[in-house]
Motif scaffolding. Structure first.
Motif, PDB file in Angstrom:
ATOM      1  N   THR B 347       0.833  -1.204   0.000  1.00 19.21           N
ATOM      2  CA  THR B 347       0.000   0.000   0.000  1.00 19.21           C
ATOM      3  C   THR B 347       0.867   1.253   0.000  1.00 19.21           C
ATOM      4  N   PHE B 348       1.930   1.226   0.793  1.00 24.72           N
ATOM      5  CA  PHE B 348       2.806   2.389   0.834  1.00 24.72           C
ATOM      6  C   PHE B 348       3.496   2.607  -0.512  1.00 24.72           C
ATOM      7  N   TYR B 349       3.976   1.521  -1.101  1.00 24.64           N
ATOM      8  CA  TYR B 349       4.612   1.655  -2.414  1.00 24.64           C
ATOM      9  C   TYR B 349       3.665   2.291  -3.419  1.00 24.64           C
ATOM     10  N   LEU B 350       2.464   1.715  -3.479  1.00 26.74           N
ATOM     11  CA  LEU B 350       1.505   2.195  -4.483  1.00 26.74           C
ATOM     12  C   LEU B 350       1.138   3.650  -4.225  1.00 26.74           C
ATOM     13  N   THR B 351       0.908   3.973  -2.945  1.00 27.30           N
ATOM     14  CA  THR B 351       0.480   5.329  -2.624  1.00 27.30           C
ATOM     15  C   THR B 351       1.596   6.334  -2.898  1.00 27.30           C
ATOM     16  N   LEU B 352       2.788   6.019  -2.370  1.00 25.80           N
ATOM     17  CA  LEU B 352       3.883   6.965  -2.559  1.00 25.80           C
ATOM     18  C   LEU B 352       4.255   7.055  -4.039  1.00 25.80           C
ATOM     19  N   GLY B 353       4.255   5.889  -4.707  1.00 30.71           N
ATOM     20  CA  GLY B 353       4.576   5.890  -6.134  1.00 30.71           C
ATOM     21  C   GLY B 353       3.610   6.768  -6.908  1.00 30.71           C
ATOM     22  N   SER B 354       2.313   6.615  -6.628  1.00 29.90           N
ATOM     23  CA  SER B 354       1.341   7.411  -7.371  1.00 29.90           C
ATOM     24  C   SER B 354       1.500   8.886  -7.030  1.00 29.90           C
ATOM     25  N   MET B 355       1.869   9.153  -5.774  1.00 28.10           N
ATOM     26  CA  MET B 355       2.090  10.548  -5.362  1.00 28.10           C
ATOM     27  C   MET B 355       3.273  11.144  -6.105  1.00 28.10           C
ATOM     28  N   LEU B 356       4.355  10.368  -6.196  1.00 30.78           N
ATOM     29  CA  LEU B 356       5.559  10.889  -6.855  1.00 30.78           C
ATOM     30  C   LEU B 356       5.282  11.215  -8.318  1.00 30.78           C
ATOM     31  N   ILE B 357       4.373  10.453  -8.911  1.00 29.66           N
ATOM     32  CA  ILE B 357       4.052  10.742 -10.312  1.00 29.66           C
ATOM     33  C   ILE B 357       3.029  11.873 -10.398  1.00 29.66           C
ATOM     34  N   ALA B 358       1.982  11.770  -9.581  1.00 34.31           N
ATOM     35  CA  ALA B 358       0.844  12.685  -9.766  1.00 34.31           C
ATOM     36  C   ALA B 358       1.095  14.080  -9.200  1.00 34.31           C
ATOM     37  N   LYS B 410       3.846  -1.470 -22.346  1.00 37.18           N
ATOM     38  CA  LYS B 410       4.678  -2.519 -21.748  1.00 37.18           C
ATOM     39  C   LYS B 410       5.652  -1.955 -20.722  1.00 37.18           C
ATOM     40  N   ILE B 411       5.147  -1.161 -19.801  1.00 43.50           N
ATOM     41  CA  ILE B 411       6.060  -0.657 -18.777  1.00 43.50           C
ATOM     42  C   ILE B 411       6.478  -1.767 -17.824  1.00 43.50           C
ATOM     43  N   SER B 412       5.732  -2.877 -17.845  1.00 47.33           N
ATOM     44  CA  SER B 412       6.223  -4.063 -17.151  1.00 47.33           C
ATOM     45  C   SER B 412       5.601  -5.277 -17.833  1.00 47.33           C
ATOM     46  N   ASP B 413       6.185  -6.450 -17.573  1.00 47.63           N
ATOM     47  CA  ASP B 413       5.707  -7.658 -18.263  1.00 47.63           C
ATOM     48  C   ASP B 413       4.280  -8.007 -17.883  1.00 47.63           C
ATOM     49  N   GLY B 414       3.956  -7.765 -16.654  1.00 48.88           N
ATOM     50  CA  GLY B 414       2.601  -8.055 -16.197  1.00 48.88           C
ATOM     51  C   GLY B 414       2.264  -7.031 -15.142  1.00 48.88           C
ATOM     52  N   LYS B 415       1.440  -7.452 -14.176  1.00 51.65           N
ATOM     53  CA  LYS B 415       1.143  -6.528 -13.096  1.00 51.65           C
ATOM     54  C   LYS B 415       2.435  -6.136 -12.383  1.00 51.65           C
ATOM     55  N   SER B 416       2.517  -4.880 -12.003  1.00 53.18           N
ATOM     56  CA  SER B 416       3.686  -4.448 -11.238  1.00 53.18           C
ATOM     57  C   SER B 416       3.319  -3.218 -10.428  1.00 53.18           C
ATOM     58  N   VAL B 417       4.163  -2.951  -9.438  1.00 49.70           N
ATOM     59  CA  VAL B 417       3.919  -1.788  -8.587  1.00 49.70           C
ATOM     60  C   VAL B 417       3.929  -0.519  -9.425  1.00 49.70           C
ATOM     61  N   ILE B 418       4.847  -0.454 -10.379  1.00 47.38           N
ATOM     62  CA  ILE B 418       4.976   0.777 -11.148  1.00 47.38           C
ATOM     63  C   ILE B 418       3.731   0.991 -12.016  1.00 47.38           C
ATOM     64  N   ALA B 419       3.206  -0.117 -12.578  1.00 51.13           N
ATOM     65  CA  ALA B 419       1.987   0.018 -13.386  1.00 51.13           C
ATOM     66  C   ALA B 419       0.815   0.469 -12.511  1.00 51.13           C
ATOM     67  N   GLY B 420       0.727  -0.124 -11.316  1.00 50.63           N
ATOM     68  CA  GLY B 420      -0.350   0.258 -10.395  1.00 50.63           C
ATOM     69  C   GLY B 420      -0.216   1.706  -9.953  1.00 50.63           C
ATOM     70  N   THR B 495      -3.786  -3.988 -12.396  1.00 47.65           N
ATOM     71  CA  THR B 495      -2.440  -3.517 -12.718  1.00 47.65           C
ATOM     72  C   THR B 495      -1.370  -3.871 -11.706  1.00 47.65           C
ATOM     73  N   ALA B 496      -1.752  -4.146 -10.460  1.00 48.79           N
ATOM     74  CA  ALA B 496      -0.675  -4.294  -9.484  1.00 48.79           C
ATOM     75  C   ALA B 496      -0.908  -5.347  -8.411  1.00 48.79           C
ATOM     76  N   ALA B 497      -2.157  -5.737  -8.193  1.00 52.49           N
ATOM     77  CA  ALA B 497      -2.428  -6.483  -6.967  1.00 52.49           C
ATOM     78  C   ALA B 497      -2.297  -7.982  -7.148  1.00 52.49           C
ATOM     79  N   PRO B 513       4.248  -7.736  -9.002  1.00 58.54           N
ATOM     80  CA  PRO B 513       3.018  -7.273  -8.370  1.00 58.54           C
ATOM     81  C   PRO B 513       3.160  -7.366  -6.861  1.00 58.54           C
ATOM     82  N   THR B 514       2.269  -6.728  -6.180  1.00 61.03           N
ATOM     83  CA  THR B 514       2.394  -6.696  -4.719  1.00 61.03           C
ATOM     84  C   THR B 514       1.030  -6.909  -4.074  1.00 61.03           C
ATOM     85  N   PRO B 515       1.019  -7.503  -2.898  1.00 60.66           N
ATOM     86  CA  PRO B 515      -0.241  -7.462  -2.148  1.00 60.66           C
ATOM     87  C   PRO B 515      -0.453  -6.022  -1.690  1.00 60.66           C
TER      88      PRO B 515
END
Ligand SMILES: Nc1ncnc2c1ncn2[C@@H]1O[C@H](COP(=O)(O)OP(=O)(O)OP(=O)(O)O)[C@@H](O)[C@H]1O
Ligand SMILES: [Mg+2]
Lengths: 262, 566
Positions: B347-358, B410-420, B495-497, B513-515
């Motif tokens: 959750t922290f990865y996804l939240t902070l990652g989306s924050m860093l982009i958005a 294709k930013i990642s092969d499948g689900k990934s934290v970065i895609a999420g 995308t990520a879960a 991907p991440t839980p």
């Protein structure tokens, strides 16, 4: 139109001179064919009823009207003989030379020190001791030093309205402008603060060329050397303050200063 | 409007407002209180001694002497129950078995004698002979059947159903074998024709087998019932011995219940009650839930049950714990054991990652809208686009993330934290743009005039005057969006879960991907194989997610207060 005798070369001691200067908001002509010279080191009062274009004209002198969408000008407005509206003119440089104090005090939500230092820092890096000196000098110049010297780092928003206005003057003085424009600087202040600012203007005259818009006839007569009377966008009369107030040439001027309208 | 009616309207309006506020507060309380209380139960609860055992064996916890002592105390009590269970299963109902063995021997002796007498009687027609054979088998197996029944009941009573069922199975084979041997013996062959021999064999094999079969069926029903009881006990107390523990593949079966509330629940649902197969007259089998105590009345199983009930606390060793590991331990065996660390990290990865982009994109766009864009058709079209984007359902963003970011870019092969993160960033971007533009607009125009009037450039004015003045409310908007990103489920499904996994390292965010809490809450509540066993984890996860979102909002409030005081 009164100034029929158009003279395109400004007088030798004129700092600001307008020649056939008009200002439009969209299609509305707010200032009409002004011809006037503000003499160096003198205080010029601009008076006139509400909506006659005083602020509009004043704001053109440092091009604050650029912020207003749809505001255009025609004619000539010069600072030391240089066209203020010339395409290649550096507006920030102009504004540094023509300081402005607004009707309502508008200090930044920063410390008192940072407010005064703001304009100085713009010019580039400066040694702390030099900056301290400039801040002190400017605050003294604005007759505020004694009141705030112990709390320079506290917020400017904690000052009283009169103090804030003097701070804004100090802020404008800190970058040593040639011209100081004041748009009703005392309208939000009590008589005591007003008196202080009037004293201040008296002290500053001679060193700075000052243009002050005011609705207060006494104030205009007290602080100014020359007075310009605007009416519906026109400059009706311009001359020495003493003459305008004792012996106006125009009927409108007389009516206005005796309080018959406006 | 006169004065009186104005007063009435004023007072009734304020009353109405108060009532609706009270209703709102009540609704919020009704919603959050259970979550807070039950959620806190995930890490503040009455544990059993198994809790520390799990921590030691799975998470390398160092136990204090007191804790070891407690485990031992519980173990001693459990040992008693387990030894009774083992004894029960190994017990040979010798008595019952002997009855059957003797019966079989006697039956065959009798068979031989009577067959001989039939055969020696001269000139019997084949039909008469057949009838005679039938009579023989009735006379032999009639007794036998009733004795088998008797022995079965005896075995049932002794709680020796398991061993006796196996014994009966062997007997059935035994009888068939002996019957074959007898009917195929040389002595008999010499005397009767094959047809008559077949008749004889049929008649002697049939009956005992059906009788044995009935008894076996009965016993196997009892056995099945017993095993549901035993698995209930295993679930409650853990495996009976090291051998069973080693043979269990799922970690959940290696331990008893670690929480008292779960222990009580398991005791009531799986030990007090058992599921038995009941066969009705038409031969249809159905599962039924019955009381253990009634079903096993008078048998040793009842005794074991009573012992568990009486010594419940001694067996479980209840004690109150704070289980901080709930937040820092990896889950084990689909969250049945352990904590929710990877979900929190995800959750922290996804939240902070989306924050860093958005956040940077959003702030830049907001500055453009509020400071640079001149009012024009293009600007208002752009603003409308942003507004529309803010209203797009989140599931659509999820699909977009999958179709565009993953499948096309294709930013990642499948689900990934970065895609999420990127998908979440797109989701919250419009809100950030709008709230930041709003904040910038609310900066008084006089600040701009003051700064520009002093000869500052536009960019300098934005950086030194406008942004600092707008910062508190911009941060508030951004942090509230961050809370939204933390709680969004739909975008990350695609995308990520992932439902299980360990916490990712920073280098894995581009590939793995991440839980993450929102998705795992859904997963553990609706897809979990044993959802009723992880209720505390469900609440714990919701509690944690709410905690994260609320503390983000709290941070927003604090930051704003701090900045405004300056
Ligand atoms: N931003 C604007 N857009 C359009 N018209 C404007 C704008 N600002 C001023 N005007 C118009 O220009 C005219 C002159 O306004 P201005 O503000 O210069 O008057 P003023 O003499 O300063 O009056 P006051 O004494 O009330 O301050 C007025 O008719 C006013 O409506
Ligand atoms: Mg004005």
């Amino acid at each position: 139109m009164d100034n029929k005798t158009q003279d395109n070369t400004p007088q030798s001691n004129a700092v600001v001179s307008a020649r056939d200067f008009c200002v439009y908001y969209g299609t509305h002509k707010a200032v009409k064919n002004i011809n006037v010279d503000f003499a160096r080191g003198k205080v010029t009062a601009i008076i006139g009823p509400s909506g006659c274009g005083k602020s509009t004209f004043l704001r053109c002198i440092n091009r604050m009207n650029d912020l207003v969408d749809g505001c255009t000008t025609s004619g000539k407005l010069m600072l030391n003989g240089v066209d203020i509206y010339h395409k290649r003119l550096d507006v920030t440089e102009l504004r540094r030379r023509v300081g402005m104090v607004f009707q309502r005090p508008n200090p930044f939500p920063k410390s008192i020190y940072d407010n005064v230092a703001f304009g100085v820092r713009l010019k580039g890096r400066i040694a702390r001791s030099d900056l301290d000196e400039i801040v002190e000098k400017s605050l003294r110049g604005a007759a505020l030093w004694e009141e705030v010297k112990d709390r320079l780092s506290s917020s400017a928003l904690g000052l009283s309205g009169g103090q804030q206005q003097r701070l804004c003057i100090a802020r404008a003085l800190a970058i040593r402008p040639e011209v100081l424009l004041m748009d009703e600087p005392c309208s939000a202040l009590d008589p005591k603060s007003t008196a202080r600012i009037e004293d201040l203007i008296a002290e500053l005259s001679g060193k700075y060329t000052i243009a002050i818009v005011t609705h207060n006839m006494q104030q205009a007569s007290r602080v100014s050397d020359n007075t310009a009377f605007f009416y519906e966008g026109n400059l009706i009369e311009f001359g020495e303050t003493a003459k305008i107030f004792t012996n106006p040439k125009k009927q409108e001027t007389n009516d206005y200063i005796t309080g018959r309208f406006g | 409007m006169n004065d009186r009616s104005r007063k009435i309207i004023d007072s009734s309006f304020s009353k109405l407002a108060k009532i609706s506020l009270a209703l709102m507060c009540a609704a919020v309380a009704a919603f959050t209180l259970p979550i807070i209380i039950k959620g806190a139960g995930a890490f503040l609860f009455t544990a059993t001694s198994e809790h520390e055992k799990i921590l030691e064996e799975n998470f390398g916890a160092d136990l204090s002497d007191g804790q070891k002592e407690r485990i031992k105390r519980g173990e001693i009590q459990k040992e008693k129950i387990f030894s009774e269970i083992l004894e029960l299963e190994n017990r040979k109902s010798l008595e019952a078995q002997k009855i059957i063995t003797d019966e079989i021997d006697a039956a065959f002796a009798k068979l031989q004698k009577q067959t001989d007498s039939v055969l020696s009687a001269a000139k019997l027609t084949s039909s008469k002979r057949r009838k005679a054979f039938a009579d023989i088998s009735t006379s032999i197996w009639g007794d036998f059947a009733s004795r088998v029944k008797e022995a079965t009941q005896m075995a049932e009573k002794n709680g020796a159903a398991v061993s006796f069922e196996k014994f009966l199975e062997k007997c059935s084979e035994d009888v068939t074998e002996r019957a074959k041997q007898y009917s195929g013996s040389k002595a008999l062959k010499a005397q009767i024709k094959p047809v008559a021999r077949a008749a004889l064999r049929r008649s002697i094999c049939q009956l005992p087998n059906s009788e044995l079969e009935l008894s076996r069926k009965r016993l196997s029903e009892i056995n099945a019932a017993y095993f549901t009881f035993k698995s209930g006990v295993n679930k409650l107390l853990g495996p009976v011995d090291a051998k069973q523990k080693a043979s269990e593949k799922l970690p959940r079966n290696k331990y008893g219940q670690s929480r008292m509330d779960m222990a009580r629940k398991v005791f009531e649902e799986s030990v007090c009650k058992i599921r038995v197969i009941a066969t009705d007259k038409n031969g249809h089998s159905t599962f039924q839930s019955v009381q253990t105590k009634e079903y096993f009345k008078g048998t040793p199983v009842e005794k074991i049950f009573d012992e568990i009930e009486e010594n419940f606390d001694a067996l479980m060793q209840p004690h109150f714990v704070f289980y901080g590991g709930f937040f820092t331990n990896d889950p084990v065996d689909s969250n049945l054991l352990g904590g929710i660390f990877p979900m929190i990290v995800g959750t922290f990865y996804l939240t902070l990652g989306s924050m860093l982009i958005a956040a940077p994109l959003g702030i830049i766009a907001a500055i453009y809208f509020s400071e640079y864009a001149k009012p024009s058709k293009i600007t208002s079209a752009l603003k409308m686009c942003v507004g529309t984007l803010a209203g797009v359902p989140s599931i659509v963003f999820g699909l977009f993330g999958l179709a565009f970011l993953i499948d096309t870019l294709k930013i990642s092969d499948g689900k990934s934290v970065i895609a999420g993160s990127a998908t979440l960033a797109l989701l919250i971007l419009p809100t950030i743009v709008q709230s930041c533009a709003e904040s910038l607009k609310s900066v008084p125009q006089t600040y701009r005039e003051a700064s520009l009037g002093l000869g500052a450039g536009k960019w300098y004015t934005i950086c030194t005057v406008i942004l600092p003045a707008a910062l508190p409310s911009m941060l508030t908007g951004i942090i509230i969006s961050m809370g939204r990103a933390a709680g969004e489920t739909a975008p990350i499904i695609f995308t990520a879960a992932t439902s299980t996994g360990v916490a990712l390292g920073l280098s894995q965010i581009f590939t793995n991907p991440t839980p993450a809490l929102p998705w795992n809450i859904y997963n553990i509540c609706s897809e979990h194989e044993a959802a009723e066993m992880v209720e505390h984890v469900q609440y714990g996860m919701v509690f944690t997610l709410m905690g994260i979102v609320l503390s983000l909002n709290l941070v927003a409030i604090i930051i704003r207060a701090k900045l405004q005081r300056r």
